[in-house]
Each structure stands twice: as C-alpha cells, then as structure tokens.
Write an enzyme that holds these catalytic residues in place. Structure first.
Site, PDB file in Angstrom:
ATOM      1  CG  ASN A   9      10.267 -18.238 -43.415  1.00 51.78           C
ATOM      2  OD1 ASN A   9       8.927 -18.548 -43.011  1.00 51.78           O
ATOM      3  ND2 ASN A   9      10.907 -18.195 -42.484  1.00 51.78           N
ATOM      4  CG  ASP A  68      18.939  -9.559 -44.797  1.00 48.48           C
ATOM      5  OD1 ASP A  68      18.935 -10.415 -45.382  1.00 48.48           O
ATOM      6  OD2 ASP A  68      19.326  -9.015 -44.506  1.00 48.48           O
ATOM      7  CE1 TYR A 150      22.919 -13.724 -32.250  1.00 49.35           C
ATOM      8  CE2 TYR A 150      21.657 -13.448 -34.443  1.00 49.35           C
ATOM      9  CZ  TYR A 150      22.715 -13.908 -33.696  1.00 49.35           C
ATOM     10  OH  TYR A 150      23.215 -14.117 -34.639  1.00 49.35           O
ATOM     11  CG  ASP A 151      12.525 -15.231 -31.227  1.00 51.09           C
ATOM     12  OD1 ASP A 151      13.293 -13.748 -31.658  1.00 51.09           O
ATOM     13  OD2 ASP A 151      11.980 -15.774 -32.243  1.00 51.09           O
ATOM     14  CE  LYS A 171       9.905 -12.788 -32.952  1.00 50.56           C
ATOM     15  NZ  LYS A 171      11.047 -14.118 -33.760  1.00 50.56           N
TER      16      LYS A 171
HETATM   17  P1  IMP Z   1      16.394 -13.349 -42.832  1.00 50.30           P
HETATM   18  O1  IMP Z   1      16.979 -12.389 -42.922  1.00 50.30           O
HETATM   19  O2  IMP Z   1      14.805 -13.208 -41.580  1.00 50.30           O
HETATM   20  O3  IMP Z   1      16.560 -14.980 -42.295  1.00 50.30           O
HETATM   21  O4  IMP Z   1      16.999 -13.243 -40.670  1.00 50.30           O
HETATM   22  C1  IMP Z   1      18.873 -13.257 -40.880  1.00 50.30           C
HETATM   23  C2  IMP Z   1      19.375 -13.544 -39.258  1.00 50.30           C
HETATM   24  O5  IMP Z   1      18.899 -12.633 -38.164  1.00 50.30           O
HETATM   25  C3  IMP Z   1      18.625 -14.643 -38.848  1.00 50.30           C
HETATM   26  O6  IMP Z   1      19.114 -16.139 -39.298  1.00 50.30           O
HETATM   27  C4  IMP Z   1      18.199 -15.281 -37.263  1.00 50.30           C
HETATM   28  O7  IMP Z   1      19.823 -15.553 -36.710  1.00 50.30           O
HETATM   29  C5  IMP Z   1      18.184 -12.979 -36.995  1.00 50.30           C
HETATM   30  N1  IMP Z   1      16.966 -13.555 -37.144  1.00 50.30           N
HETATM   31  C6  IMP Z   1      15.888 -12.290 -38.004  1.00 50.30           C
HETATM   32  N2  IMP Z   1      14.700 -12.030 -36.771  1.00 50.30           N
HETATM   33  C7  IMP Z   1      14.290 -12.470 -35.755  1.00 50.30           C
HETATM   34  C8  IMP Z   1      14.281 -12.264 -34.357  1.00 50.30           C
HETATM   35  O8  IMP Z   1      12.735 -12.775 -34.867  1.00 50.30           O
HETATM   36  N3  IMP Z   1      14.201 -13.613 -34.337  1.00 50.30           N
HETATM   37  C9  IMP Z   1      15.761 -13.795 -34.026  1.00 50.30           C
HETATM   38  N4  IMP Z   1      16.608 -14.276 -35.046  1.00 50.30           N
HETATM   39  C10 IMP Z   1      16.130 -13.430 -36.144  1.00 50.30           C
END
Ligand code: IMP
Length: 192
Positions: A9, A68, A150-151, A171
């Site tokens: 990412n 995570d 979920y923002d 943000k």
């Molecule tokens: P990751 O571990 O960063 O890939 O996040 C896992 C999941 O958590 C994402 O696919 C979203 O559903 C949720 N999530 C994590 N960070 C955010 C954020 O900053 N905004 C909204 N959803 C989030």
C-alpha cells in the site's frame, strides 16, 4: 538502514516515510520481489501484525515493519475488530461491511467505537509493537466520500464530521495509523 514495510500500500509507505528522519529507507514488499498475500490467521490485531512481520523477516533477514488495523465497536463487544476487512464475508467489500455495521447497531444508542492499529517492528535482535488509537462514534447514516472502509460512519471524538468528510491531511493528523506510526518513528529516530 533499509526497512521493508510488509505491505504494498503506497499510501502507508508515504505516511511512515514522512515521519522518519533521513537514514532510513522504507520499502514495500514488491521492492524485494515479494508478491504473496500473507494469510492473516491470527485472532487479534497483535497476532496478525506479528505474523506478517515474522513471515517477511524470515524471508529477507532485514528489519521489517507490519501493521494491522480495525474498528472496535463497544456495543458489539469489540467487533468487527480483527475481522474488519471481511465483516460481511467478502474481503474488502466496504459497502457491505458498512451496511452490516448499521444493521447491527440499529436501535442501539451507545455507539462508541475506536479505530486501532498495531505495528510490529522486527530486526535480528529486536521485536517490538506499537499501538495507535482514535476514539469516536458510529453515526446512523454514511456521510462523506473521502477515505475508505468505515470512514463514512466514523466521527472522531471532538469533531462533528466523519473521517470521510475530512481531507487526507486532517484525517492523518489524528488517525490510529498515524498515532502508531508516530510511536514507531520516534523509536527508530532514537536508534540513530
Ligand atoms: P488494514 O489492517 O489497514 O488492512 O485494515 C483492515 C480493515 O480495517 C480495513 O479493510 C477497513 O475495513 C478497516 N480500517 C482500517 N483502517 C481504517 C481507516 O482508517 N478507515 C476506515 N476503515 C479502516
């Protein structure tokens, strides 16, 4: 010092890169020709963050960062938590996830929630985790078109706009991820 961030990412790489002093090069997995999806088999964010960091460190033997994140809703006893990305079943289906969240909170007044990030840093002689949290609440209808996940449903404490109604800079100034990144950056900057 070269550090691999166990992600592809670009936004995450840029965000951490901006916080870390010169002398560190943070590179995505693709830079090292790693393209696999590491199975997130843990039951906590701590475990999944560590699994990703250990897997990549075992392959590259250089310092590795992994993160995570997830949303923890109090009325749902911390769900979706570690399962945030696949709350409604399909990985990364944010529309379905948001719909399910609203459905589960229908009629519930207590809507406190928090986003949480756990970062793991591993080198040959260190293993350390950092946590970042932003508290807020889940509103009853999506608002805003920026951000992701979920923002549109999350209003951070002390604000009246959702994360999806804020600019990326605003943000990032208060997000769980940036708070965890800042702790990691502080740690790394002290190592020099
Ligand atoms: P990751 O571990 O960063 O890939 O996040 C896992 C999941 O958590 C994402 O696919 C979203 O559903 C949720 N999530 C994590 N960070 C955010 C954020 O900053 N905004 C909204 N959803 C989030």
């Amino acid at each position: 010092m070269d550090i691999c961030f166990a992600t592809n990412n670009k936004n995450k790489i840029e965000e951490i890169g901006a916080l870390i002093h010169q002398g560190f090069s943070i590179r995505p997995m693709s830079f090292y020709n790693l393209h696999e999806d590491i199975p997130e088999t843990g039951t906590t964010m701590e475990e999944n963050s560590r699994i990703k960091a250990v897997t990549v460190h075992n392959k590259l033997r250089i310092p590795v960062i992994a993160d995570d994140s997830g949303l923890e809703v109090e009325a749902l006893y911390g769900a979706p938590g570690v399962y945030s990305a696949r709350f409604a079943g399909e990985h990364g289906n944010h529309t379905a996830n948001n719909q399910l969240l609203l459905q589960k909170l229908e009629g519930i007044e207590h809507r406190n929630a928090r986003f949480r990030t756990v970062i793991t840093y591993i080198s040959d002689n260190t293993e350390i985790q950092f946590e970042g949290i932003v508290e807020g609440e889940i509103i009853s209808k999506e608002r805003g078109s920026k951000g992701f996940g979920y923002d549109p449903l999350f209003v951070p404490k002390g604000f009246d706009r959702t994360f999806a109604e804020m600019s990326l800079e605003e943000k990032n100034g208060l997000s769980h991820r940036s708070r965890a990144f800042e702790k990691l950056a502080h740690y790394l900057n002290e190592q020099k």
